[in-house]
Design a protein around this motif. Sequence first.
Motif, PDB file in Angstrom:
ATOM      1  N   SER A 117      52.914 -26.981  70.599  1.00 28.94           N
ATOM      2  CA  SER A 117      52.560 -25.746  70.663  1.00 28.94           C
ATOM      3  C   SER A 117      53.375 -24.706  71.658  1.00 28.94           C
ATOM      4  O   SER A 117      54.067 -25.380  72.282  1.00 28.94           O
ATOM      5  N   ASN A 118      53.180 -23.573  71.544  1.00 24.48           N
ATOM      6  CA  ASN A 118      53.943 -22.811  72.393  1.00 24.48           C
ATOM      7  C   ASN A 118      52.991 -22.326  73.480  1.00 24.48           C
ATOM      8  O   ASN A 118      51.951 -21.558  73.344  1.00 24.48           O
ATOM      9  N   LYS A 121      51.470 -18.971  74.259  1.00 20.44           N
ATOM     10  CA  LYS A 121      50.552 -18.257  73.395  1.00 20.44           C
ATOM     11  C   LYS A 121      49.097 -19.220  73.547  1.00 20.44           C
ATOM     12  O   LYS A 121      48.254 -18.862  72.651  1.00 20.44           O
ATOM     13  N   LEU A 122      49.031 -19.916  74.339  1.00 23.91           N
ATOM     14  CA  LEU A 122      47.435 -20.761  74.678  1.00 23.91           C
ATOM     15  C   LEU A 122      46.764 -19.866  75.653  1.00 23.91           C
ATOM     16  O   LEU A 122      47.303 -19.810  76.744  1.00 23.91           O
ATOM     17  N   SER A 180      40.267 -13.842  72.336  1.00 22.76           N
ATOM     18  CA  SER A 180      41.355 -14.719  71.775  1.00 22.76           C
ATOM     19  C   SER A 180      41.156 -14.987  70.407  1.00 22.76           C
ATOM     20  O   SER A 180      42.394 -14.862  69.630  1.00 22.76           O
ATOM     21  N   PRO A 184      44.952 -13.222  66.975  1.00 24.82           N
ATOM     22  CA  PRO A 184      45.584 -14.215  66.471  1.00 24.82           C
ATOM     23  C   PRO A 184      47.289 -13.921  66.630  1.00 24.82           C
ATOM     24  O   PRO A 184      48.205 -14.888  66.677  1.00 24.82           O
ATOM     25  N   LYS A 185      47.572 -12.778  66.809  1.00 26.57           N
ATOM     26  CA  LYS A 185      49.133 -12.639  66.978  1.00 26.57           C
ATOM     27  C   LYS A 185      49.462 -12.766  68.431  1.00 26.57           C
ATOM     28  O   LYS A 185      50.722 -13.161  68.844  1.00 26.57           O
ATOM     29  N   PHE A 187      47.702 -14.949  70.587  1.00 27.53           N
ATOM     30  CA  PHE A 187      47.366 -16.548  71.247  1.00 27.53           C
ATOM     31  C   PHE A 187      46.947 -17.482  69.839  1.00 27.53           C
ATOM     32  O   PHE A 187      46.521 -16.943  68.479  1.00 27.53           O
ATOM     33  N   GLU A 188      47.515 -18.627  70.040  1.00 25.86           N
ATOM     34  CA  GLU A 188      47.696 -19.623  68.918  1.00 25.86           C
ATOM     35  C   GLU A 188      46.237 -20.280  69.214  1.00 25.86           C
ATOM     36  O   GLU A 188      45.771 -20.294  70.485  1.00 25.86           O
ATOM     37  N   ARG A 189      45.563 -21.109  68.163  1.00 27.80           N
ATOM     38  CA  ARG A 189      44.659 -21.774  68.326  1.00 27.80           C
ATOM     39  C   ARG A 189      44.760 -23.083  69.389  1.00 27.80           C
ATOM     40  O   ARG A 189      45.951 -23.534  69.364  1.00 27.80           O
ATOM     41  N   GLU A 190      44.007 -23.193  70.203  1.00 25.48           N
ATOM     42  CA  GLU A 190      44.228 -24.460  71.038  1.00 25.48           C
ATOM     43  C   GLU A 190      44.247 -25.827  70.549  1.00 25.48           C
ATOM     44  O   GLU A 190      43.468 -25.959  69.581  1.00 25.48           O
ATOM     45  N   SER A 196      38.549 -22.288  71.462  1.00 32.13           N
ATOM     46  CA  SER A 196      39.162 -21.479  70.285  1.00 32.13           C
ATOM     47  C   SER A 196      39.010 -22.383  69.078  1.00 32.13           C
ATOM     48  O   SER A 196      38.999 -23.534  69.080  1.00 32.13           O
TER      49      SER A 196
END
Length: 196
Positions: A117-118, A121-122, A180, A184-185, A187-190, A196
């Motif tokens: 993941s990035n 973005k978390l 969050s 969605p643009k 933050f990514e889903r955990e 999340s």
Amino acid sequence: MGAYCNYNTAFNKEVNAFFGNTENPRYNLWLYNIANKQISTILYLFLIKSWLKPSKKKYITWMLVVFISVAFYFQITDIEPVYSFQPIIFAIGANMMVIGIGLYFIGLITDETFLNSNPLKLISFWQMTFLLFTYSLSYINSIALEFFLTFNEDLGRSLIQIDIVLGVLTKIILLLTIASPKLPKLFEREPIYGFS
């Protein structure tokens, strides 16, 4: 609650007398210690625990038990009364926070699901980063605040302002936790174990 205690001095005087502070009954440090130094540390440790792998959660559980026990013991025995500055209780809590945040970052760089993941973005990454900055930057001044306020009141008040700004930034990041999923643009889903 702090504003209410400043407004209702009779109530504040009764609470201070209950805790044993008869010298300065208008003093709100008891409320600050309970809410900001103890309850928030406990809640932040629970937050850190929510982002950890199950194998690491036991460390936070033990930290919670030790912190609550030590804080309770120090206040009951008047080592650090609830109405006074509490540098030892804060130092213990801050050290536990830093260790817990360290466990999160170790998981971030070693767990395969986080590696895919990035981190920017978390929301958990931003929470832990701001908590780390807050507890690291406020560590020295919270330990020595009584000294600063006694011998250099202007410096002490400036350091209190730093604590306030860091606290507000941390609360904004916590509000982003709630928002969050709707962003969605940003933050990514955990990947694992998060809200999340």
